[in-house]
Design a protein around this motif. Structure first.
Motif, PDB file in Angstrom:
ATOM      1  N   CYS A  15     -86.226 -41.950  33.822  1.00  0.00           N
ATOM      2  CA  CYS A  15     -86.432 -40.588  34.323  1.00  0.00           C
ATOM      3  C   CYS A  15     -85.209 -39.741  33.961  1.00  0.00           C
ATOM      4  O   CYS A  15     -84.086 -40.078  34.331  1.00  0.00           O
ATOM      5  CB  CYS A  15     -86.642 -40.604  35.838  1.00  0.00           C
ATOM      6  SG  CYS A  15     -86.770 -38.956  36.567  1.00  0.00           S
ATOM      7  N   SER A  16     -85.443 -38.652  33.235  1.00  0.00           N
ATOM      8  CA  SER A  16     -84.332 -37.776  32.839  1.00  0.00           C
ATOM      9  C   SER A  16     -83.842 -36.926  33.997  1.00  0.00           C
ATOM     10  O   SER A  16     -82.800 -36.287  33.895  1.00  0.00           O
ATOM     11  CB  SER A  16     -84.747 -36.885  31.665  1.00  0.00           C
ATOM     12  OG  SER A  16     -85.832 -36.063  32.017  1.00  0.00           O
ATOM     13  N   SER A  17     -84.548 -36.946  35.111  1.00  0.00           N
ATOM     14  CA  SER A  17     -84.127 -36.174  36.269  1.00  0.00           C
ATOM     15  C   SER A  17     -83.224 -36.985  37.195  1.00  0.00           C
ATOM     16  O   SER A  17     -82.159 -36.529  37.583  1.00  0.00           O
ATOM     17  CB  SER A  17     -85.349 -35.683  37.038  1.00  0.00           C
ATOM     18  OG  SER A  17     -84.962 -34.904  38.136  1.00  0.00           O
ATOM     19  N   GLU A  36     -98.068 -38.625  29.660  1.00  0.00           N
ATOM     20  CA  GLU A  36     -97.433 -37.958  30.794  1.00  0.00           C
ATOM     21  C   GLU A  36     -97.371 -38.923  31.969  1.00  0.00           C
ATOM     22  O   GLU A  36     -98.288 -39.719  32.170  1.00  0.00           O
ATOM     23  CB  GLU A  36     -98.224 -36.703  31.191  1.00  0.00           C
ATOM     24  CG  GLU A  36     -98.250 -35.664  30.100  1.00  0.00           C
ATOM     25  CD  GLU A  36     -99.111 -34.466  30.447  1.00  0.00           C
ATOM     26  OE1 GLU A  36     -99.873 -34.524  31.429  1.00  0.00           O
ATOM     27  OE2 GLU A  36     -99.011 -33.455  29.728  1.00  0.00           O
ATOM     28  N   HIS A  46     -93.213 -35.872  33.860  1.00  0.00           N
ATOM     29  CA  HIS A  46     -92.614 -35.914  32.522  1.00  0.00           C
ATOM     30  C   HIS A  46     -93.663 -35.986  31.433  1.00  0.00           C
ATOM     31  O   HIS A  46     -94.667 -36.670  31.584  1.00  0.00           O
ATOM     32  CB  HIS A  46     -91.722 -37.161  32.360  1.00  0.00           C
ATOM     33  CG  HIS A  46     -90.541 -37.198  33.254  1.00  0.00           C
ATOM     34  ND1 HIS A  46     -89.457 -36.368  33.081  1.00  0.00           N
ATOM     35  CD2 HIS A  46     -90.262 -37.968  34.337  1.00  0.00           C
ATOM     36  CE1 HIS A  46     -88.552 -36.637  34.019  1.00  0.00           C
ATOM     37  NE2 HIS A  46     -89.032 -37.591  34.794  1.00  0.00           N
ATOM     38  N   ASN A  51     -89.230 -36.134  27.691  1.00  0.00           N
ATOM     39  CA  ASN A  51     -88.327 -36.920  28.535  1.00  0.00           C
ATOM     40  C   ASN A  51     -87.377 -37.749  27.667  1.00  0.00           C
ATOM     41  O   ASN A  51     -86.172 -37.772  27.899  1.00  0.00           O
ATOM     42  CB  ASN A  51     -89.136 -37.834  29.457  1.00  0.00           C
ATOM     43  CG  ASN A  51     -88.281 -38.649  30.380  1.00  0.00           C
ATOM     44  OD1 ASN A  51     -87.544 -38.127  31.204  1.00  0.00           O
ATOM     45  ND2 ASN A  51     -88.370 -39.965  30.237  1.00  0.00           N
TER      46      ASN A  51
END
Length: 71
Positions: A15-17, A36, A46, A51
């Protein structure tokens, strides 16, 4: 300028968050068709390729992807 080589392993799954490898991530050969997904850790949705690109960019800059704007 020094070149940095980035290992792209797990860039679509991380997860890029929040930076986690959540259970909801696309996995294995079957996961290649999943375009997605939503992080079960933080709830962020994402696109798989976006991502991954955010994670690769962040790794190249030596930091977390958090703070890279979503376009």
């Amino acid at each position: 300028m020094e070149k940095t080589e980035v290992d792209e392993a797990y860039t679509t799954q991380t997860c890029s968050s929040c930076g986690s490898l959540p259970e909801s991530r696309p996995k294995g050969i079957a996961g290649l068709g999943i375009r997605e997904w939503t992080c079960s850790g933080c709830g962020v949705a994402h696109d798989r390729d976006i991502n991954a690109s955010r994670n690769i960019l962040a790794a190249g800059h030596g930091r977390l992807a958090v703070g890279i704007p979503v376009l």
